[in-house]
Design a protein around this motif. Structure first.
Motif, mmCIF file in Angstrom:
data_model
loop_
_atom_site.group_PDB
_atom_site.id
_atom_site.type_symbol
_atom_site.label_atom_id
_atom_site.label_comp_id
_atom_site.label_asym_id
_atom_site.label_seq_id
_atom_site.Cartn_x
_atom_site.Cartn_y
_atom_site.Cartn_z
ATOM 1 N N ASN A 80 13.012 -25.751 -18.180
ATOM 2 C CA ASN A 80 13.212 -25.253 -19.407
ATOM 3 C C ASN A 80 12.160 -23.877 -19.379
ATOM 4 O OD1 ASN A 80 10.940 -26.664 -18.629
ATOM 5 N ND2 ASN A 80 9.905 -27.167 -20.792
ATOM 6 N N GLU A 81 11.550 -23.386 -18.461
ATOM 7 C CA GLU A 81 10.866 -22.086 -18.521
ATOM 8 C C GLU A 81 11.693 -20.839 -18.165
ATOM 9 O OE1 GLU A 81 7.001 -21.974 -17.358
ATOM 10 O OE2 GLU A 81 6.864 -24.288 -17.411
ATOM 11 N N LEU A 82 12.002 -19.903 -18.894
ATOM 12 C CA LEU A 82 12.981 -18.894 -18.503
ATOM 13 C C LEU A 82 12.641 -18.206 -17.239
ATOM 14 C CD1 LEU A 82 15.060 -17.112 -20.076
ATOM 15 C CD2 LEU A 82 13.438 -15.435 -20.695
ATOM 16 N N ASN A 83 13.785 -18.154 -16.376
ATOM 17 C CA ASN A 83 13.884 -17.481 -15.100
ATOM 18 C C ASN A 83 13.137 -18.236 -14.033
ATOM 19 O OD1 ASN A 83 15.449 -15.141 -16.270
ATOM 20 N ND2 ASN A 83 13.609 -14.239 -16.726
ATOM 21 N N LEU A 84 12.871 -19.437 -14.203
ATOM 22 C CA LEU A 84 12.245 -20.490 -13.293
ATOM 23 C C LEU A 84 13.146 -21.571 -12.772
ATOM 24 C CD1 LEU A 84 8.439 -20.728 -14.405
ATOM 25 C CD2 LEU A 84 9.553 -19.079 -12.948
ATOM 26 N N ARG B 122 8.051 -36.989 2.676
ATOM 27 C CA ARG B 122 7.377 -36.533 1.524
ATOM 28 C C ARG B 122 8.250 -35.643 0.826
ATOM 29 N NH1 ARG B 122 1.937 -36.115 1.102
ATOM 30 N NH2 ARG B 122 2.193 -38.176 2.595
ATOM 31 N N ILE B 123 7.872 -35.436 -0.427
ATOM 32 C CA ILE B 123 8.930 -34.640 -1.465
ATOM 33 C C ILE B 123 8.059 -33.680 -2.065
ATOM 34 C CG2 ILE B 123 10.044 -34.919 -3.850
ATOM 35 C CD1 ILE B 123 10.545 -37.975 -3.269
ATOM 36 N N PHE B 124 8.691 -32.620 -2.041
ATOM 37 C CA PHE B 124 7.820 -31.369 -2.548
ATOM 38 C C PHE B 124 8.635 -30.917 -3.630
ATOM 39 C CE2 PHE B 124 6.530 -31.159 1.839
ATOM 40 C CZ PHE B 124 5.113 -31.029 1.680
ATOM 41 N N SER B 125 8.109 -30.721 -4.573
ATOM 42 C CA SER B 125 8.619 -30.038 -5.958
ATOM 43 C C SER B 125 8.112 -28.632 -6.166
ATOM 44 C CB SER B 125 8.232 -30.897 -7.109
ATOM 45 O OG SER B 125 9.200 -30.395 -8.230
ATOM 46 N N VAL B 126 8.968 -27.752 -6.016
ATOM 47 C CA VAL B 126 8.551 -26.321 -5.876
ATOM 48 C C VAL B 126 9.300 -25.557 -7.303
ATOM 49 C CG1 VAL B 126 8.464 -24.237 -4.577
ATOM 50 C CG2 VAL B 126 8.595 -26.540 -3.245
ATOM 51 N N ILE B 127 8.184 -25.062 -7.911
ATOM 52 C CA ILE B 127 8.873 -24.210 -9.158
ATOM 53 C C ILE B 127 8.816 -22.871 -8.470
ATOM 54 C CG2 ILE B 127 8.180 -23.372 -11.341
ATOM 55 C CD1 ILE B 127 8.706 -26.533 -11.077
ATOM 56 N N VAL B 128 10.091 -22.311 -8.562
ATOM 57 C CA VAL B 128 10.271 -20.966 -8.151
ATOM 58 C C VAL B 128 11.061 -19.904 -9.062
ATOM 59 C CG1 VAL B 128 10.577 -22.014 -5.707
ATOM 60 C CG2 VAL B 128 12.482 -21.551 -7.163
ATOM 61 N N GLU B 129 10.932 -18.518 -8.761
ATOM 62 C CA GLU B 129 11.507 -17.632 -9.364
ATOM 63 C C GLU B 129 13.200 -17.873 -9.487
ATOM 64 O OE1 GLU B 129 10.168 -15.356 -11.605
ATOM 65 O OE2 GLU B 129 8.277 -15.595 -10.835
ATOM 66 N N GLN C 256 2.935 -23.307 3.578
ATOM 67 C CA GLN C 256 3.944 -22.285 3.726
ATOM 68 C C GLN C 256 4.548 -21.780 2.427
ATOM 69 O OE1 GLN C 256 4.192 -20.269 6.461
ATOM 70 N NE2 GLN C 256 2.447 -21.215 7.325
ATOM 71 N N LEU C 257 4.830 -23.038 1.943
ATOM 72 C CA LEU C 257 5.722 -22.899 0.542
ATOM 73 C C LEU C 257 5.004 -22.059 -0.271
ATOM 74 C CD1 LEU C 257 7.220 -26.417 0.295
ATOM 75 C CD2 LEU C 257 8.477 -24.350 0.521
ATOM 76 N N ASN C 258 3.538 -22.369 -0.285
ATOM 77 C CA ASN C 258 2.810 -21.617 -1.352
ATOM 78 C C ASN C 258 2.476 -20.177 -1.227
ATOM 79 O OD1 ASN C 258 1.378 -23.208 -3.492
ATOM 80 N ND2 ASN C 258 0.660 -24.675 -1.888
ATOM 81 N N LYS C 259 2.689 -19.844 0.175
ATOM 82 C CA LYS C 259 2.704 -18.318 0.486
ATOM 83 C C LYS C 259 3.738 -17.390 0.188
ATOM 84 C CE LYS C 259 -0.202 -18.741 4.530
ATOM 85 N NZ LYS C 259 -0.128 -18.640 6.205
ATOM 86 N N THR D 103 7.279 -18.264 -5.086
ATOM 87 C CA THR D 103 6.800 -19.712 -5.407
ATOM 88 C C THR D 103 5.782 -19.585 -6.474
ATOM 89 O OG1 THR D 103 7.154 -20.571 -3.440
ATOM 90 C CG2 THR D 103 5.564 -21.650 -4.524
ATOM 91 N N ILE D 104 6.085 -20.286 -7.599
ATOM 92 C CA ILE D 104 4.953 -20.303 -8.649
ATOM 93 C C ILE D 104 4.074 -21.654 -8.546
ATOM 94 C CG2 ILE D 104 4.661 -20.548 -11.177
ATOM 95 C CD1 ILE D 104 6.273 -17.981 -10.220
ATOM 96 N N LYS D 105 4.727 -22.686 -8.079
ATOM 97 C CA LYS D 105 3.812 -23.887 -8.017
ATOM 98 C C LYS D 105 4.442 -24.799 -7.051
ATOM 99 C CE LYS D 105 1.857 -27.593 -11.058
ATOM 100 N NZ LYS D 105 1.574 -27.899 -12.343
#
Length: 160
Positions: A39-43, A3-10, A63-66, A70-72
């Motif tokens: 392309n979004e600042l600080n992410l 599985r591939i997880f794409s995680v948008i984070v700070e 767990q990643l969502n918690k 984690t933004i998304k």
């Protein structure tokens, strides 16, 4: 199943450590990990490839969502169509007897030579993991000197 997880984070110190600790504390393996600013600042986007049964993959997503940073979380699989790519840099030993064969293989896989010396070529190839593995299988008998792979990056497809 993979599985591939794409995680948008700070994009701040310690985020990578917290996410890798989440995996190691539960005994989950990370097959590949790619992180870069978006392309979004600080992410940043983290692309994580892992393997497990459906229960394990569901737990990883939860767990990643918690995590606070984690933004998304986007989980790519059969339900969500996606595009994936990987890049490899391959340094090959060369001599007069192998140069032409190496160039033919590179051409077939639409790779390119990015550095040349008297005794080596450095090749760049981009594509699916299967494509990267395919060119590596053909180049291996000719003498791979060094290899660097990025791991997968993925993005969802737009509906048509």
């Amino acid at each position: 199943m993979k599985r591939i997880f794409s995680v948008i984070v700070e994009n701040e110190a310690g985020v990578l450590s917290r996410i890798s600790n989440l995996f190691s504390a539960r005994g989950y393996n990370i097959e590949s990990l790619n992180v870069a600013p978006i392309n979004e600042l600080n992410l940043s986007r983290m692309t994580i490839v892992t393997e497990g049964d459906l229960n394990i993959l569901e737990q990883i997503g939860k767990q990643l969502n918690k995590l606070i940073d984690t933004i998304k979380v986007i989980e790519y699989g059969d339900e969500l169509p996606y595009v994936e790519r990987e890049m490899a840099l391959i340094k090959m030993h060369t001599d007069s007897s192998t140069r032409a064969e190496i160039l033919r293989i590179i051409d077939i896989f639409r790779g390119k030579v990015v550095d040349v010396s008297q005794n080596s070529y450095t090749i760049e190839v981009t594509g699916s993991s299967e494509k990267i593995n395919g060119i590596l299988n053909l180049l291996e008998p000719l003498g791979i000197k060094e290899l660097a792979r990025t791991g997968k990056v993925a993005m969802s497809r737009e509906s048509k």
